[in-house]
Design a protein around this motif. Sequence first.
Motif, PDB file in Angstrom:
ATOM      1  N   MET A 146       6.647   6.236  34.498  1.00  0.00           N
ATOM      2  CA  MET A 146       6.331   6.141  35.926  1.00  0.00           C
ATOM      3  C   MET A 146       7.432   6.798  36.751  1.00  0.00           C
ATOM      4  O   MET A 146       8.611   6.597  36.501  1.00  0.00           O
ATOM      5  CB  MET A 146       6.208   4.658  36.283  1.00  0.00           C
ATOM      6  CG  MET A 146       5.854   4.347  37.671  1.00  0.00           C
ATOM      7  SD  MET A 146       5.681   2.534  37.778  1.00  0.00           S
ATOM      8  CE  MET A 146       5.362   2.373  39.489  1.00  0.00           C
ATOM      9  N   LYS A 147       7.054   7.624  37.713  1.00  0.00           N
ATOM     10  CA  LYS A 147       8.021   8.261  38.610  1.00  0.00           C
ATOM     11  C   LYS A 147       8.366   7.276  39.726  1.00  0.00           C
ATOM     12  O   LYS A 147       7.478   6.761  40.402  1.00  0.00           O
ATOM     13  CB  LYS A 147       7.440   9.538  39.224  1.00  0.00           C
ATOM     14  CG  LYS A 147       7.004  10.563  38.208  1.00  0.00           C
ATOM     15  CD  LYS A 147       8.178  11.203  37.550  1.00  0.00           C
ATOM     16  CE  LYS A 147       7.699  12.300  36.614  1.00  0.00           C
ATOM     17  NZ  LYS A 147       8.667  12.712  35.658  1.00  0.00           N
ATOM     18  N   VAL A 148       9.651   7.000  39.886  1.00  0.00           N
ATOM     19  CA  VAL A 148      10.108   6.055  40.909  1.00  0.00           C
ATOM     20  C   VAL A 148      11.107   6.771  41.807  1.00  0.00           C
ATOM     21  O   VAL A 148      12.119   7.281  41.340  1.00  0.00           O
ATOM     22  CB  VAL A 148      10.764   4.808  40.262  1.00  0.00           C
ATOM     23  CG1 VAL A 148      11.176   3.810  41.322  1.00  0.00           C
ATOM     24  CG2 VAL A 148       9.815   4.157  39.270  1.00  0.00           C
ATOM     25  N   ASP A 149      10.812   6.812  43.099  1.00  0.00           N
ATOM     26  CA  ASP A 149      11.658   7.475  44.090  1.00  0.00           C
ATOM     27  C   ASP A 149      12.498   6.409  44.799  1.00  0.00           C
ATOM     28  O   ASP A 149      12.033   5.766  45.729  1.00  0.00           O
ATOM     29  CB  ASP A 149      10.765   8.231  45.088  1.00  0.00           C
ATOM     30  CG  ASP A 149      11.532   8.823  46.249  1.00  0.00           C
ATOM     31  OD1 ASP A 149      12.761   8.990  46.145  1.00  0.00           O
ATOM     32  OD2 ASP A 149      10.898   9.123  47.277  1.00  0.00           O
ATOM     33  N   LYS A 162       8.456  -4.507  39.463  1.00  0.00           N
ATOM     34  CA  LYS A 162       8.841  -5.473  38.430  1.00  0.00           C
ATOM     35  C   LYS A 162       8.926  -4.749  37.094  1.00  0.00           C
ATOM     36  O   LYS A 162       8.059  -3.950  36.752  1.00  0.00           O
ATOM     37  CB  LYS A 162       7.797  -6.589  38.337  1.00  0.00           C
ATOM     38  CG  LYS A 162       8.137  -7.668  37.340  1.00  0.00           C
ATOM     39  CD  LYS A 162       7.091  -8.763  37.381  1.00  0.00           C
ATOM     40  CE  LYS A 162       7.472  -9.881  36.430  1.00  0.00           C
ATOM     41  NZ  LYS A 162       6.514 -10.985  36.510  1.00  0.00           N
ATOM     42  N   TYR A 163      10.001  -5.038  36.351  1.00  0.00           N
ATOM     43  CA  TYR A 163      10.179  -4.450  35.024  1.00  0.00           C
ATOM     44  C   TYR A 163      10.998  -5.402  34.160  1.00  0.00           C
ATOM     45  O   TYR A 163      11.443  -6.448  34.624  1.00  0.00           O
ATOM     46  CB  TYR A 163      10.836  -3.069  35.115  1.00  0.00           C
ATOM     47  CG  TYR A 163      12.208  -3.062  35.742  1.00  0.00           C
ATOM     48  CD1 TYR A 163      13.351  -3.130  34.966  1.00  0.00           C
ATOM     49  CD2 TYR A 163      12.368  -2.982  37.122  1.00  0.00           C
ATOM     50  CE1 TYR A 163      14.619  -3.117  35.534  1.00  0.00           C
ATOM     51  CE2 TYR A 163      13.626  -2.972  37.701  1.00  0.00           C
ATOM     52  CZ  TYR A 163      14.739  -3.038  36.906  1.00  0.00           C
ATOM     53  OH  TYR A 163      15.983  -3.031  37.464  1.00  0.00           O
ATOM     54  N   GLN A 164      11.184  -5.054  32.892  1.00  0.00           N
ATOM     55  CA  GLN A 164      11.929  -5.880  31.948  1.00  0.00           C
ATOM     56  C   GLN A 164      13.268  -5.221  31.632  1.00  0.00           C
ATOM     57  O   GLN A 164      13.348  -3.994  31.563  1.00  0.00           O
ATOM     58  CB  GLN A 164      11.145  -6.035  30.633  1.00  0.00           C
ATOM     59  CG  GLN A 164       9.779  -6.664  30.797  1.00  0.00           C
ATOM     60  CD  GLN A 164       9.846  -8.148  31.059  1.00  0.00           C
ATOM     61  OE1 GLN A 164      10.632  -8.870  30.453  1.00  0.00           O
ATOM     62  NE2 GLN A 164       9.037  -8.622  31.981  1.00  0.00           N
ATOM     63  N   GLU A 165      14.305  -6.040  31.439  1.00  0.00           N
ATOM     64  CA  GLU A 165      15.613  -5.527  31.025  1.00  0.00           C
ATOM     65  C   GLU A 165      16.330  -6.594  30.206  1.00  0.00           C
ATOM     66  O   GLU A 165      15.943  -7.757  30.213  1.00  0.00           O
ATOM     67  CB  GLU A 165      16.465  -5.119  32.224  1.00  0.00           C
ATOM     68  CG  GLU A 165      17.089  -6.278  32.968  1.00  0.00           C
ATOM     69  CD  GLU A 165      18.087  -5.858  34.033  1.00  0.00           C
ATOM     70  OE1 GLU A 165      18.164  -4.673  34.377  1.00  0.00           O
ATOM     71  OE2 GLU A 165      18.788  -6.739  34.523  1.00  0.00           O
ATOM     72  N   TRP A 166      17.396  -6.179  29.534  1.00  0.00           N
ATOM     73  CA  TRP A 166      18.236  -7.143  28.828  1.00  0.00           C
ATOM     74  C   TRP A 166      19.070  -7.889  29.855  1.00  0.00           C
ATOM     75  O   TRP A 166      19.630  -7.287  30.756  1.00  0.00           O
ATOM     76  CB  TRP A 166      19.182  -6.424  27.855  1.00  0.00           C
ATOM     77  CG  TRP A 166      18.515  -6.019  26.583  1.00  0.00           C
ATOM     78  CD1 TRP A 166      18.085  -4.780  26.275  1.00  0.00           C
ATOM     79  CD2 TRP A 166      18.180  -6.851  25.494  1.00  0.00           C
ATOM     80  NE1 TRP A 166      17.502  -4.780  25.041  1.00  0.00           N
ATOM     81  CE2 TRP A 166      17.556  -6.044  24.532  1.00  0.00           C
ATOM     82  CE3 TRP A 166      18.349  -8.212  25.217  1.00  0.00           C
ATOM     83  CZ2 TRP A 166      17.093  -6.550  23.318  1.00  0.00           C
ATOM     84  CZ3 TRP A 166      17.895  -8.711  24.001  1.00  0.00           C
ATOM     85  CH2 TRP A 166      17.276  -7.879  23.084  1.00  0.00           C
ATOM     86  N   GLY A 167      19.167  -9.213  29.686  1.00  0.00           N
ATOM     87  CA  GLY A 167      20.022 -10.023  30.556  1.00  0.00           C
ATOM     88  C   GLY A 167      21.477  -9.629  30.366  1.00  0.00           C
ATOM     89  O   GLY A 167      21.860  -9.010  29.378  1.00  0.00           O
TER      90      GLY A 167
END
Length: 88
Positions: free
Chosen positions: A40-43, A77-82
């Motif tokens: 996904m392109k995010v500006d 909203k997205y996922q990441e490592w804490g």
Amino acid sequence: MKIASLVTAVLSGFAPSVFADDLNPTPGAGLPTEKYHYGMKVDVAKVLHRTDNTGKTGVVPVIVVYEDSLGEVHKLKYQEWGGRAQNS
């Protein structure tokens, strides 16, 4: 009587902090949340708010509210490592 006055004064001092969240809501509170997908392109021109995951472990959800290069505000909203190590 002095103790009652003291307790009232102390409790009254906390009242403004209780209502502070109503006066300063989280940026993007009324925006629809878009879910990030790979590629996904995010500006992103400016980040306005981001979930703090420094004390969490494993993969956790993050919500970021940002302003794009046209000045429009988005919520993603997205996922990441804490940010906390697994063995801590």
